[in-house]
Design a protein around this motif. Structure first.
Motif, PDB file in Angstrom:
ATOM      1  N   THR A 148      15.997  38.841 -16.639  1.00  0.00           N
ATOM      2  CA  THR A 148      15.346  39.538 -16.787  1.00  0.00           C
ATOM      3  C   THR A 148      14.550  41.313 -15.620  1.00  0.00           C
ATOM      4  OG1 THR A 148      14.826  38.492 -18.634  1.00  0.00           O
ATOM      5  CG2 THR A 148      12.786  40.099 -18.407  1.00  0.00           C
ATOM      6  N   LEU A 149      14.423  40.653 -15.163  1.00  0.00           N
ATOM      7  CA  LEU A 149      13.671  41.285 -13.375  1.00  0.00           C
ATOM      8  C   LEU A 149      15.251  42.522 -12.915  1.00  0.00           C
ATOM      9  CD1 LEU A 149      11.084  39.562 -12.053  1.00  0.00           C
ATOM     10  CD2 LEU A 149      10.619  41.272 -13.704  1.00  0.00           C
ATOM     11  N   GLY A 150      16.449  41.722 -13.287  1.00  0.00           N
ATOM     12  CA  GLY A 150      16.993  42.441 -13.143  1.00  0.00           C
ATOM     13  C   GLY A 150      17.799  44.031 -14.185  1.00  0.00           C
ATOM     14  N   VAL A 151      17.618  43.562 -14.989  1.00  0.00           N
ATOM     15  CA  VAL A 151      17.338  44.457 -16.349  1.00  0.00           C
ATOM     16  C   VAL A 151      16.499  45.683 -15.494  1.00  0.00           C
ATOM     17  CG1 VAL A 151      17.334  45.217 -18.426  1.00  0.00           C
ATOM     18  CG2 VAL A 151      18.759  43.195 -17.642  1.00  0.00           C
ATOM     19  N   VAL A 152      15.211  45.309 -15.373  1.00  0.00           N
ATOM     20  CA  VAL A 152      14.432  46.337 -15.061  1.00  0.00           C
ATOM     21  C   VAL A 152      14.727  47.142 -14.040  1.00  0.00           C
ATOM     22  CG1 VAL A 152      11.800  46.224 -14.206  1.00  0.00           C
ATOM     23  CG2 VAL A 152      12.147  44.764 -16.476  1.00  0.00           C
ATOM     24  N   VAL A 163      15.497  12.019 -17.787  1.00  0.00           N
ATOM     25  CA  VAL A 163      13.915  13.315 -17.685  1.00  0.00           C
ATOM     26  C   VAL A 163      13.390  14.185 -17.284  1.00  0.00           C
ATOM     27  CG1 VAL A 163      11.353  12.569 -18.468  1.00  0.00           C
ATOM     28  CG2 VAL A 163      13.079  11.114 -19.197  1.00  0.00           C
ATOM     29  N   GLN A 164      14.053  13.167 -15.424  1.00  0.00           N
ATOM     30  CA  GLN A 164      13.534  14.186 -14.070  1.00  0.00           C
ATOM     31  C   GLN A 164      14.741  15.763 -14.058  1.00  0.00           C
ATOM     32  OE1 GLN A 164      13.379  12.451 -10.513  1.00  0.00           O
ATOM     33  NE2 GLN A 164      12.346  13.712  -9.262  1.00  0.00           N
ATOM     34  N   GLY A 165      16.067  14.776 -14.320  1.00  0.00           N
ATOM     35  CA  GLY A 165      17.690  16.036 -14.529  1.00  0.00           C
ATOM     36  C   GLY A 165      16.657  16.826 -15.262  1.00  0.00           C
ATOM     37  N   SER A 166      16.429  17.088 -16.045  1.00  0.00           N
ATOM     38  CA  SER A 166      16.013  17.381 -17.822  1.00  0.00           C
ATOM     39  C   SER A 166      14.692  18.582 -17.407  1.00  0.00           C
ATOM     40  CB  SER A 166      15.668  16.876 -19.035  1.00  0.00           C
ATOM     41  OG  SER A 166      14.383  16.584 -18.768  1.00  0.00           O
ATOM     42  N   ARG A 167      14.154  17.936 -16.849  1.00  0.00           N
ATOM     43  CA  ARG A 167      13.515  19.381 -16.015  1.00  0.00           C
ATOM     44  C   ARG A 167      13.565  20.138 -15.591  1.00  0.00           C
ATOM     45  NH1 ARG A 167       7.846  15.067 -15.494  1.00  0.00           N
ATOM     46  NH2 ARG A 167       7.834  14.423 -17.589  1.00  0.00           N
ATOM     47  N   LYS A 168      14.356  19.939 -13.711  1.00  0.00           N
ATOM     48  CA  LYS A 168      15.173  19.849 -13.237  1.00  0.00           C
ATOM     49  C   LYS A 168      15.562  21.738 -14.024  1.00  0.00           C
ATOM     50  CE  LYS A 168      14.944  17.010  -9.394  1.00  0.00           C
ATOM     51  NZ  LYS A 168      15.772  16.351  -8.285  1.00  0.00           N
ATOM     52  N   VAL A 169      16.641  21.208 -14.968  1.00  0.00           N
ATOM     53  CA  VAL A 169      18.285  21.688 -16.097  1.00  0.00           C
ATOM     54  C   VAL A 169      16.503  23.014 -16.146  1.00  0.00           C
ATOM     55  CG1 VAL A 169      18.910  22.054 -17.208  1.00  0.00           C
ATOM     56  CG2 VAL A 169      19.902  19.878 -15.970  1.00  0.00           C
ATOM     57  N   THR A 170      16.000  22.368 -16.876  1.00  0.00           N
ATOM     58  CA  THR A 170      14.900  23.534 -17.947  1.00  0.00           C
ATOM     59  C   THR A 170      14.299  24.652 -17.168  1.00  0.00           C
ATOM     60  OG1 THR A 170      14.225  21.881 -19.391  1.00  0.00           O
ATOM     61  CG2 THR A 170      12.847  23.803 -19.010  1.00  0.00           C
ATOM     62  N   ALA A 171      13.948  23.982 -15.583  1.00  0.00           N
ATOM     63  CA  ALA A 171      13.062  25.026 -14.709  1.00  0.00           C
ATOM     64  C   ALA A 171      14.238  25.867 -14.084  1.00  0.00           C
ATOM     65  CB  ALA A 171      12.861  24.166 -13.223  1.00  0.00           C
ATOM     66  N   LYS A 172      15.612  25.609 -13.888  1.00  0.00           N
ATOM     67  CA  LYS A 172      16.537  26.526 -13.841  1.00  0.00           C
ATOM     68  C   LYS A 172      16.465  27.164 -14.393  1.00  0.00           C
ATOM     69  CE  LYS A 172      19.680  23.948 -10.347  1.00  0.00           C
ATOM     70  NZ  LYS A 172      20.728  23.172 -10.272  1.00  0.00           N
ATOM     71  N   LYS A 173      17.080  27.139 -15.512  1.00  0.00           N
ATOM     72  CA  LYS A 173      17.448  28.302 -16.741  1.00  0.00           C
ATOM     73  C   LYS A 173      15.981  28.930 -16.560  1.00  0.00           C
ATOM     74  CE  LYS A 173      20.038  25.519 -19.863  1.00  0.00           C
ATOM     75  NZ  LYS A 173      19.873  24.626 -21.527  1.00  0.00           N
ATOM     76  N   SER A 174      15.211  28.724 -16.623  1.00  0.00           N
ATOM     77  CA  SER A 174      14.204  29.276 -17.040  1.00  0.00           C
ATOM     78  C   SER A 174      13.900  30.576 -15.799  1.00  0.00           C
ATOM     79  CB  SER A 174      12.002  28.493 -16.445  1.00  0.00           C
ATOM     80  OG  SER A 174      11.354  29.641 -16.563  1.00  0.00           O
ATOM     81  N   GLU A 175      14.136  30.336 -14.641  1.00  0.00           N
ATOM     82  CA  GLU A 175      14.105  30.501 -13.494  1.00  0.00           C
ATOM     83  C   GLU A 175      14.992  31.750 -14.191  1.00  0.00           C
ATOM     84  OE1 GLU A 175      11.750  31.470 -10.483  1.00  0.00           O
ATOM     85  OE2 GLU A 175      11.648  29.520 -11.067  1.00  0.00           O
ATOM     86  N   LEU A 176      16.682  31.442 -14.534  1.00  0.00           N
ATOM     87  CA  LEU A 176      17.417  32.260 -14.392  1.00  0.00           C
ATOM     88  C   LEU A 176      17.530  33.510 -15.467  1.00  0.00           C
ATOM     89  CD1 LEU A 176      20.211  29.300 -14.565  1.00  0.00           C
ATOM     90  CD2 LEU A 176      20.202  31.725 -13.012  1.00  0.00           C
ATOM     91  N   LEU A 210      11.234  42.378 -25.640  1.00  0.00           N
ATOM     92  CA  LEU A 210      12.627  42.195 -25.991  1.00  0.00           C
ATOM     93  C   LEU A 210      13.487  40.821 -25.352  1.00  0.00           C
ATOM     94  CD1 LEU A 210      15.256  43.516 -27.299  1.00  0.00           C
ATOM     95  CD2 LEU A 210      15.758  44.281 -25.520  1.00  0.00           C
ATOM     96  N   PHE A 211      13.057  40.097 -23.611  1.00  0.00           N
ATOM     97  CA  PHE A 211      12.946  39.752 -22.889  1.00  0.00           C
ATOM     98  C   PHE A 211      12.206  38.503 -22.733  1.00  0.00           C
ATOM     99  CE2 PHE A 211      15.943  42.227 -21.580  1.00  0.00           C
ATOM    100  CZ  PHE A 211      17.717  41.741 -21.831  1.00  0.00           C
ATOM    101  N   TYR A 212      10.501  38.519 -23.280  1.00  0.00           N
ATOM    102  CA  TYR A 212       9.534  37.796 -22.284  1.00  0.00           C
ATOM    103  C   TYR A 212       8.898  36.829 -23.803  1.00  0.00           C
ATOM    104  CZ  TYR A 212      10.178  38.070 -17.190  1.00  0.00           C
ATOM    105  OH  TYR A 212      10.418  38.143 -16.283  1.00  0.00           O
ATOM    106  N   PRO A 213       9.534  36.132 -23.870  1.00  0.00           N
ATOM    107  CA  PRO A 213       8.238  35.313 -25.416  1.00  0.00           C
ATOM    108  C   PRO A 213       7.039  35.827 -24.746  1.00  0.00           C
ATOM    109  CG  PRO A 213      10.355  34.096 -24.834  1.00  0.00           C
ATOM    110  CD  PRO A 213      10.483  34.848 -23.906  1.00  0.00           C
ATOM    111  N   TRP A 214       6.307  35.012 -24.013  1.00  0.00           N
ATOM    112  CA  TRP A 214       5.367  35.350 -23.667  1.00  0.00           C
ATOM    113  C   TRP A 214       4.299  36.603 -23.766  1.00  0.00           C
ATOM    114  CZ3 TRP A 214       3.500  38.457 -19.896  1.00  0.00           C
ATOM    115  CH2 TRP A 214       4.259  39.341 -19.372  1.00  0.00           C
TER     116      TRP A 214
END
Length: 329
Positions: A249-253, A231-244, A301-305
Protein backbone atom coordinates in the motif's frame (compact mmCIF):
# COMPACT_ATOMS: atom_id res chain seq x y z
CA UNK A 1 -2.01 48.86 -30.89
CA UNK A 2 -4.66 48.29 -28.24
CA UNK A 3 -6.15 51.29 -26.54
CA UNK A 4 -6.12 51.68 -22.77
CA UNK A 5 -9.87 51.06 -22.69
CA UNK A 6 -9.46 47.70 -24.45
CA UNK A 7 -6.68 46.60 -22.09
CA UNK A 8 -7.77 45.06 -18.80
CA UNK A 9 -5.52 45.95 -15.87
CA UNK A 10 -5.20 44.12 -12.57
CA UNK A 11 -5.39 47.48 -10.76
CA UNK A 12 -7.04 50.03 -13.12
CA UNK A 13 -6.48 52.86 -10.63
CA UNK A 14 -2.69 52.42 -10.90
CA UNK A 15 -2.64 52.77 -14.71
CA UNK A 16 0.95 52.23 -15.95
CA UNK A 17 2.09 50.59 -12.70
CA UNK A 18 -0.46 47.76 -12.95
CA UNK A 19 0.03 44.42 -14.65
CA UNK A 20 -2.12 43.65 -17.69
CA UNK A 21 -4.57 40.78 -17.39
CA UNK A 22 -3.78 38.03 -19.89
CA UNK A 23 -6.61 37.33 -22.30
CA UNK A 24 -8.47 34.04 -21.79
CA UNK A 25 -11.92 32.75 -22.62
CA UNK A 26 -14.55 32.90 -19.91
CA UNK A 27 -15.30 29.19 -20.37
CA UNK A 28 -11.66 28.17 -19.72
CA UNK A 29 -11.49 30.43 -16.67
CA UNK A 30 -14.71 29.05 -15.16
CA UNK A 31 -13.66 25.46 -15.89
CA UNK A 32 -10.33 26.01 -14.15
CA UNK A 33 -12.10 27.61 -11.19
CA UNK A 34 -14.39 24.61 -10.83
CA UNK A 35 -11.63 22.01 -11.20
CA UNK A 36 -9.24 23.67 -8.72
CA UNK A 37 -12.06 24.31 -6.23
CA UNK A 38 -13.15 20.66 -6.38
CA UNK A 39 -9.57 19.41 -5.98
CA UNK A 40 -9.01 21.73 -3.03
CA UNK A 41 -12.26 20.78 -1.29
CA UNK A 42 -11.71 17.06 -1.86
CA UNK A 43 -8.09 17.23 -0.69
CA UNK A 44 -8.94 19.08 2.52
CA UNK A 45 -11.93 16.84 3.34
CA UNK A 46 -10.26 13.49 2.69
CA UNK A 47 -7.03 14.34 4.49
CA UNK A 48 -9.01 15.71 7.43
CA UNK A 49 -10.65 12.28 7.71
CA UNK A 50 -7.19 10.65 7.77
CA UNK A 51 -5.98 13.09 10.43
CA UNK A 52 -9.04 12.49 12.64
CA UNK A 53 -8.85 8.71 12.17
CA UNK A 54 -5.18 8.28 13.05
CA UNK A 55 -5.25 10.86 15.85
CA UNK A 56 -8.46 9.70 17.54
CA UNK A 57 -8.64 5.90 17.38
CA UNK A 58 -6.15 4.30 19.76
CA UNK A 59 -5.84 1.16 17.63
CA UNK A 60 -4.25 3.27 14.91
CA UNK A 61 -1.53 4.72 17.14
CA UNK A 62 1.48 3.03 15.53
CA UNK A 63 4.82 4.37 14.22
CA UNK A 64 3.79 3.71 10.59
CA UNK A 65 0.46 5.49 11.00
CA UNK A 66 2.24 8.41 12.64
CA UNK A 67 4.13 8.88 9.37
CA UNK A 68 0.85 8.57 7.49
CA UNK A 69 -0.54 11.28 9.79
CA UNK A 70 2.38 13.59 9.02
CA UNK A 71 1.81 13.09 5.29
CA UNK A 72 -1.92 13.75 5.71
CA UNK A 73 -1.24 17.02 7.57
CA UNK A 74 1.08 18.25 4.81
CA UNK A 75 -1.46 17.18 2.17
CA UNK A 76 -4.22 18.98 4.10
CA UNK A 77 -2.29 22.26 3.98
CA UNK A 78 -1.47 21.65 0.32
CA UNK A 79 -5.21 21.50 -0.31
CA UNK A 80 -5.71 24.82 1.46
CA UNK A 81 -2.90 26.43 -0.52
CA UNK A 82 -4.51 25.25 -3.75
CA UNK A 83 -7.17 27.87 -3.05
CA UNK A 84 -4.54 30.60 -3.38
CA UNK A 85 -3.73 29.37 -6.90
CA UNK A 86 -7.33 30.09 -7.90
CA UNK A 87 -6.54 33.80 -7.61
CA UNK A 88 -3.82 33.43 -10.26
CA UNK A 89 -6.20 31.97 -12.84
CA UNK A 90 -6.98 35.44 -14.18
CA UNK A 91 -3.27 36.29 -14.13
CA UNK A 92 -3.45 38.78 -11.24
CA UNK A 93 -2.46 38.61 -7.58
CA UNK A 94 -4.66 40.87 -5.48
CA UNK A 95 -3.60 40.35 -1.85
CA UNK A 96 -0.14 41.87 -1.76
CA UNK A 97 3.53 40.95 -2.01
CA UNK A 98 3.78 39.73 1.59
CA UNK A 99 1.02 37.15 1.11
CA UNK A 100 2.61 36.10 -2.20
CA UNK A 101 5.98 35.39 -0.57
CA UNK A 102 4.35 33.77 2.47
CA UNK A 103 2.18 31.52 0.31
CA UNK A 104 5.14 30.36 -1.76
CA UNK A 105 7.19 29.88 1.42
CA UNK A 106 4.49 27.66 2.96
CA UNK A 107 4.17 25.69 -0.26
CA UNK A 108 7.91 25.02 -0.37
CA UNK A 109 7.83 23.90 3.28
CA UNK A 110 4.90 21.56 2.72
CA UNK A 111 6.52 20.10 -0.39
CA UNK A 112 9.74 19.54 1.54
CA UNK A 113 7.85 17.89 4.41
CA UNK A 114 6.05 15.58 1.95
CA UNK A 115 9.37 14.49 0.46
CA UNK A 116 10.93 13.97 3.88
CA UNK A 117 7.93 11.96 5.08
CA UNK A 118 8.14 9.75 2.00
CA UNK A 119 11.77 9.01 2.86
CA UNK A 120 10.75 8.15 6.43
CA UNK A 121 7.97 5.86 5.15
CA UNK A 122 10.50 4.10 2.90
CA UNK A 123 12.87 3.61 5.85
CA UNK A 124 10.00 2.33 8.00
CA UNK A 125 8.98 -0.26 5.39
CA UNK A 126 12.62 -1.20 4.79
CA UNK A 127 13.14 -2.05 8.46
CA UNK A 128 9.75 -3.79 8.75
CA UNK A 129 10.37 -6.08 5.76
CA UNK A 130 14.15 -6.50 5.79
CA UNK A 131 14.69 -6.70 9.55
CA UNK A 132 11.33 -7.78 11.05
CA UNK A 133 12.87 -9.38 14.15
CA UNK A 134 14.18 -6.01 15.38
CA UNK A 135 11.46 -3.76 13.95
CA UNK A 136 9.59 -3.28 17.23
CA UNK A 137 12.78 -2.25 19.04
CA UNK A 138 14.23 -0.07 16.26
CA UNK A 139 11.02 1.67 15.22
CA UNK A 140 9.13 2.92 18.27
CA UNK A 141 6.39 5.48 18.75
CA UNK A 142 8.81 7.87 20.43
CA UNK A 143 11.43 7.62 17.66
CA UNK A 144 8.77 8.10 15.01
CA UNK A 145 7.57 11.29 16.74
CA UNK A 146 11.14 12.59 16.95
CA UNK A 147 11.72 11.88 13.24
CA UNK A 148 8.46 13.63 12.24
CA UNK A 149 9.33 16.68 14.36
CA UNK A 150 12.82 16.81 12.85
CA UNK A 151 11.35 16.52 9.36
CA UNK A 152 9.07 19.52 9.89
CA UNK A 153 11.72 21.57 11.71
CA UNK A 154 14.44 20.94 9.12
CA UNK A 155 12.01 21.78 6.30
CA UNK A 156 11.14 25.13 7.91
CA UNK A 157 14.81 26.02 8.51
CA UNK A 158 15.99 24.84 5.08
CA UNK A 159 13.27 26.65 3.11
CA UNK A 160 13.80 29.79 5.20
CA UNK A 161 17.41 29.84 3.99
CA UNK A 162 16.40 29.06 0.40
CA UNK A 163 13.76 31.81 0.23
CA UNK A 164 15.48 34.31 2.53
CA UNK A 165 15.73 37.08 -0.11
CA UNK A 166 12.04 36.81 -0.99
CA UNK A 167 11.00 36.83 2.68
CA UNK A 168 13.17 39.84 3.58
CA UNK A 169 12.00 41.89 0.61
CA UNK A 170 8.66 40.56 -0.71
CA UNK A 171 7.87 41.45 -4.31
CA UNK A 172 11.44 42.47 -5.14
CA UNK A 173 11.26 40.62 -8.50
CA UNK A 174 7.82 41.90 -9.51
CA UNK A 175 7.82 44.17 -12.55
CA UNK A 176 4.30 45.53 -11.91
CA UNK A 177 1.48 45.49 -9.35
CA UNK A 178 -0.50 42.27 -9.56
CA UNK A 179 2.41 39.87 -10.11
CA UNK A 180 3.37 37.05 -7.76
CA UNK A 181 6.91 36.00 -8.59
CA UNK A 182 9.38 34.19 -6.37
CA UNK A 183 12.95 33.80 -7.68
CA UNK A 184 15.63 31.60 -6.12
CA UNK A 185 19.30 32.35 -6.76
CA UNK A 186 21.53 29.79 -8.46
CA UNK A 187 23.28 28.43 -5.34
CA UNK A 188 20.03 28.11 -3.39
CA UNK A 189 18.39 26.46 -6.40
CA UNK A 190 21.18 23.88 -6.66
CA UNK A 191 20.96 23.15 -2.92
CA UNK A 192 17.19 22.81 -3.11
CA UNK A 193 17.45 20.45 -6.10
CA UNK A 194 20.02 18.25 -4.36
CA UNK A 195 18.38 18.04 -0.94
CA UNK A 196 14.72 18.20 -1.98
CA UNK A 197 14.90 16.13 -5.15
CA UNK A 198 18.02 14.13 -6.04
CA UNK A 199 19.01 12.69 -2.64
CA UNK A 200 15.42 11.88 -1.49
CA UNK A 201 14.58 10.23 -4.83
CA UNK A 202 17.74 8.10 -4.70
CA UNK A 203 16.98 7.09 -1.09
CA UNK A 204 13.33 6.24 -1.83
CA UNK A 205 14.11 4.23 -4.98
CA UNK A 206 17.01 2.28 -3.41
CA UNK A 207 15.06 1.46 -0.23
CA UNK A 208 11.92 0.37 -2.05
CA UNK A 209 13.85 -1.72 -4.57
CA UNK A 210 15.34 -3.58 -1.62
CA UNK A 211 11.91 -3.86 0.03
CA UNK A 212 10.42 -5.18 -3.21
CA UNK A 213 13.09 -7.87 -3.61
CA UNK A 214 12.72 -9.06 0.00
CA UNK A 215 8.90 -8.86 -0.12
CA UNK A 216 8.79 -11.04 -3.24
CA UNK A 217 11.04 -13.65 -1.64
CA UNK A 218 8.93 -13.65 1.54
CA UNK A 219 5.72 -13.98 -0.46
CA UNK A 220 7.15 -17.00 -2.27
CA UNK A 221 8.23 -18.53 1.03
CA UNK A 222 4.72 -18.12 2.46
CA UNK A 223 3.16 -19.75 -0.60
CA UNK A 224 5.31 -22.82 -0.09
CA UNK A 225 4.22 -25.07 2.74
CA UNK A 226 7.56 -25.31 4.46
CA UNK A 227 6.32 -23.68 7.68
CA UNK A 228 4.83 -26.07 10.20
CA UNK A 229 1.21 -25.23 10.91
CA UNK A 230 1.13 -24.26 14.55
CA UNK A 231 -0.61 -21.48 16.42
CA UNK A 232 2.64 -19.61 16.79
CA UNK A 233 3.57 -20.25 13.16
CA UNK A 234 0.22 -19.03 11.87
CA UNK A 235 0.60 -15.85 13.90
CA UNK A 236 3.98 -15.22 12.31
CA UNK A 237 2.57 -15.77 8.84
CA UNK A 238 -0.33 -13.41 9.60
CA UNK A 239 2.11 -10.77 10.85
CA UNK A 240 4.21 -11.18 7.71
CA UNK A 241 1.15 -10.84 5.49
CA UNK A 242 0.16 -7.68 7.34
CA UNK A 243 3.61 -6.16 6.88
CA UNK A 244 3.69 -7.12 3.20
CA UNK A 245 0.26 -5.57 2.65
CA UNK A 246 1.38 -2.36 4.37
CA UNK A 247 4.52 -2.32 2.22
CA UNK A 248 2.43 -2.78 -0.93
CA UNK A 249 0.00 0.00 0.00
CA UNK A 250 2.69 2.48 0.97
CA UNK A 251 4.63 1.42 -2.12
CA UNK A 252 1.66 2.55 -4.23
CA UNK A 253 1.63 5.86 -2.30
CA UNK A 254 5.35 6.36 -2.94
CA UNK A 255 5.03 5.44 -6.63
CA UNK A 256 2.14 7.85 -7.19
CA UNK A 257 4.06 10.52 -5.30
CA UNK A 258 7.11 10.11 -7.55
CA UNK A 259 4.91 10.27 -10.67
CA UNK A 260 3.41 13.57 -9.49
CA UNK A 261 6.59 14.95 -7.96
CA UNK A 262 9.27 14.31 -10.58
CA UNK A 263 7.70 16.38 -13.40
CA UNK A 264 7.78 19.48 -11.16
CA UNK A 265 11.54 19.36 -10.75
CA UNK A 266 12.09 18.29 -14.36
CA UNK A 267 10.34 21.48 -15.51
CA UNK A 268 12.14 23.61 -12.92
CA UNK A 269 15.52 22.26 -14.02
CA UNK A 270 14.84 22.68 -17.74
CA UNK A 271 13.02 26.04 -17.66
CA UNK A 272 14.96 29.30 -17.51
CA UNK A 273 11.83 31.41 -17.07
CA UNK A 274 9.83 31.85 -13.91
CA UNK A 275 7.83 28.73 -13.16
CA UNK A 276 4.58 30.52 -12.39
CA UNK A 277 4.55 32.07 -15.88
CA UNK A 278 5.00 28.79 -17.74
CA UNK A 279 2.00 26.84 -18.98
CA UNK A 280 3.85 23.54 -18.63
CA UNK A 281 4.84 24.48 -15.08
CA UNK A 282 1.23 25.34 -14.28
CA UNK A 283 0.30 21.79 -15.28
CA UNK A 284 2.99 20.08 -13.17
CA UNK A 285 2.21 22.31 -10.19
CA UNK A 286 -1.44 21.24 -10.45
CA UNK A 287 -0.32 17.62 -10.78
CA UNK A 288 1.81 17.93 -7.65
CA UNK A 289 -1.11 19.49 -5.77
CA UNK A 290 -3.46 16.75 -6.98
CA UNK A 291 -1.17 14.14 -5.42
CA UNK A 292 -2.31 15.40 -2.01
CA UNK A 293 -5.83 14.34 -2.96
CA UNK A 294 -4.80 10.90 -4.21
CA UNK A 295 -3.18 9.59 -1.01
CA UNK A 296 -6.44 9.28 1.04
CA UNK A 297 -8.10 7.58 -1.95
CA UNK A 298 -5.28 5.01 -1.94
CA UNK A 299 -5.80 4.45 1.79
CA UNK A 300 -9.54 3.98 1.23
CA UNK A 301 -8.80 1.46 -1.51
CA UNK A 302 -6.24 -0.62 0.39
CA UNK A 303 -6.80 0.01 4.12
CA UNK A 304 -9.94 -1.50 5.72
CA UNK A 305 -9.25 0.49 8.91
CA UNK A 306 -9.63 3.75 7.02
CA UNK A 307 -12.99 2.74 5.58
CA UNK A 308 -14.21 1.60 9.00
CA UNK A 309 -13.05 4.78 10.73
CA UNK A 310 -14.78 6.90 8.05
CA UNK A 311 -18.07 5.09 8.80
CA UNK A 312 -17.67 5.81 12.51
CA UNK A 313 -16.87 9.49 11.87
CA UNK A 314 -19.56 10.12 9.25
CA UNK A 315 -22.24 8.32 11.28
CA UNK A 316 -21.28 10.54 14.28
CA UNK A 317 -20.61 7.45 16.42
CA UNK A 318 -17.34 9.22 17.19
CA UNK A 319 -19.35 11.41 19.60
CA UNK A 320 -20.23 8.41 21.78
CA UNK A 321 -18.29 7.80 25.03
CA UNK A 322 -15.17 5.67 24.63
CA UNK A 323 -15.54 5.65 20.85
CA UNK A 324 -11.77 6.10 20.61
CA UNK A 325 -11.50 2.47 21.79
CA UNK A 326 -13.62 1.25 18.86
CA UNK A 327 -12.32 -1.70 16.85
CA UNK A 328 -11.46 -0.31 13.41
CA UNK A 329 -8.79 -2.85 12.42
Amino acid sequence: MESLEETELCFPQLLNSSCVKPKSSQFDTMLTYIILSCISLLTVSLNLLVIISVSYFKQLHSPTNLLVLSLAVSDFFMGLLTLSKIMLIEGCWYIGDVMCSLGQYLEYIISSVSVGTMVLISIDRYVAICDPMHYSTKVTQKRAKVCVCLCWSCSVIFQSLILMENLIQPGRYNSCFGECIVVINYIAGVADTIFSFILPIIAIVVLYMRVFVVAVSQARAMRSHITTVTVQGSRKVTAKKSELKAARTLGVVVTVFLMCFCPFYCVSLSSKDDLMNSSSAAFVLSLFSFNACLNPLIYALFYPWFRKSIKVIVSLKILQPDSCEANVM
